[in-house]
Design an enzyme around this catalytic site. Structure first.
Site, PDB file in Angstrom:
ATOM      1  N   PRO A   2       6.292   2.316   3.610  1.00  0.00           N
ATOM      2  CA  PRO A   2       5.416   3.395   3.662  1.00  0.00           C
ATOM      3  C   PRO A   2       3.961   3.161   3.624  1.00  0.00           C
ATOM      4  O   PRO A   2       3.248   2.533   2.744  1.00  0.00           O
ATOM      5  CB  PRO A   2       5.594   4.434   2.399  1.00  0.00           C
ATOM      6  N   GLU A   3       3.344   3.264   4.715  1.00  0.00           N
ATOM      7  CA  GLU A   3       1.954   3.245   4.845  1.00  0.00           C
ATOM      8  C   GLU A   3       1.101   4.625   5.013  1.00  0.00           C
ATOM      9  O   GLU A   3       1.832   5.648   4.705  1.00  0.00           O
ATOM     10  CB  GLU A   3       1.720   2.269   6.072  1.00  0.00           C
ATOM     11  N   LYS A  61      -2.476   4.854   0.351  1.00  0.00           N
ATOM     12  CA  LYS A  61      -0.903   4.883   0.272  1.00  0.00           C
ATOM     13  C   LYS A  61      -0.470   5.596  -0.773  1.00  0.00           C
ATOM     14  O   LYS A  61       0.504   5.667  -1.290  1.00  0.00           O
ATOM     15  CB  LYS A  61      -0.431   3.272   0.575  1.00  0.00           C
ATOM     16  N   ARG A 262       1.610 -12.530   6.109  1.00  0.00           N
ATOM     17  CA  ARG A 262       2.534 -11.389   6.413  1.00  0.00           C
ATOM     18  C   ARG A 262       3.154 -11.883   7.959  1.00  0.00           C
ATOM     19  O   ARG A 262       2.230 -12.374   8.643  1.00  0.00           O
ATOM     20  CB  ARG A 262       1.796 -10.197   6.704  1.00  0.00           C
TER      21      ARG A 262
END
Length: 273
Positions: A2-3, A61, A262
């Site tokens: 979830p962003e 967030k 990432r």
DNA sequence: ACTATGCCCTGGGTGC
DNA sequence: TGCACCCAGGGCATAG
């Protein structure tokens, strides 16, 4: 994961269901010992019991549940967390870490496969998110601000976009998407970005977040909205997890590389350094 | 002050 | 079929 668009969707879903309600009981299940940061689980449960919810805000967030004693219950879902409103009789989920009972007989279930999610109970929400800068959808996030934070940095553009003190709410999906929209190679050294490309990147961040929000977020894996449904945006992304596929802008083959620690997806043909 | 790395955690995927 | 390994990554702590 979830962003900003996912957390904002949850905020909008839960607001009409929670505001005006009172918490009658909280249970942090066995295995959820690390969830509550500010107090031991039993203390956290007791402190929430009886509290009314007067509003729900979001910063980056983080979900901020405003309580009737002036304190804030700060929730972060990290990678695999979800918070879903269901009837009291709904079965215990496999990854349910906590249950909140409300005074209208409904419940919230906090699910989190990987147990990275956090709860803080604080007087001032800033205590729970000391490194958070301007929210990406706030007026404080401007092209000038972004440029000022790119200036003089030897790290990658991607690392700056992921920095929550620069644009809170942007995570791995939307950092990659923003770079693609702006035609900027995410590996580019931040200091090489001038006013023109900073402006393009800023607009691209707003564009990708807005498009995802309109589709109720992306569900690449565990994300669920406040009612337990998946988002719709993951099928609309341009590069994220599309390595090996053709770039829809230039036909180049989308690559995946490790940038800023990432997994990073980009088109090496039309995204420039 | 900046930058990179490792940690937390567990299911799913891969290779032998 | 089984087993060992690797990967996913947000935020924080730590090292250089």
């Amino acid at each position: 994961m979830p962003e900003l668009p996912e957390v904002e969707t949850i905020r909008r879903d839960l607001t009409p269901l929670l505001v005006g309600r009172r918490v009658t009981r909280v249970r942090i299940h066995a295995g959820g010992e690390r969830l509550a940061i500010t107090d031991p689980p039993r203390v956290f449960e007791r402190r929430l019991q009886g509290r009314g919810v007067v509003g729900i805000d979001r910063q980056g967030k983080y979900l901020l549940l405003r309580l009737d004693d002036g304190w804030t219950w700060v929730i972060h879902l990290r990678m695999t967390g979800s918070i879903v409103h269901v009837p009291a009789e709904a079965p215990l989920g496999r990854f349910e870490r906590a249950r909140i009972d409300l005074d209208d007989g409904s419940t919230l279930r906090f699910n989190d496969l990987r147990k990275f999610g956090t709860w803080h109970l604080v007087e001032d929400a800033a205590e729970a998110m000391p490194h958070s800068g301007p929210d990406a959808l706030s007026e404080a996030f401007t092209p000038e601000w972004l440029l000022s934070r790119l200036r003089g940095r030897s790290t990658s553009v991607k690392a700056v976009l992921l920095d929550q003190s620069v644009c809170a709410g942007v995570g791995n999906i939307y950092a990659d998407e923003a770079c693609w929209i702006a035609s900027v190679d995410p590996r580019t050294e931040a200091s090489r970005i001038g006013p023109v490309r900073a402006r393009r990147l800023h607009a691209a961040v707003l564009e990708t977040l807005g498009a995802s929000l309109a589709n109720r977020g992306s569900s690449f894996s565990d994300y669920r909205d406040g009612l337990g449904a998946a988002g719709l945006h993951h099928v609309r992304v341009h590069v994220f997890r599309r390595e090996g596929q053709a770039c829809e802008r230039c036909g180049g083959i989308i690559l995946k590389a490790r940038v800023a620690g990432r997994g990073t997806h980009f088109c090496p043909r039309c995204q420039r350094k």
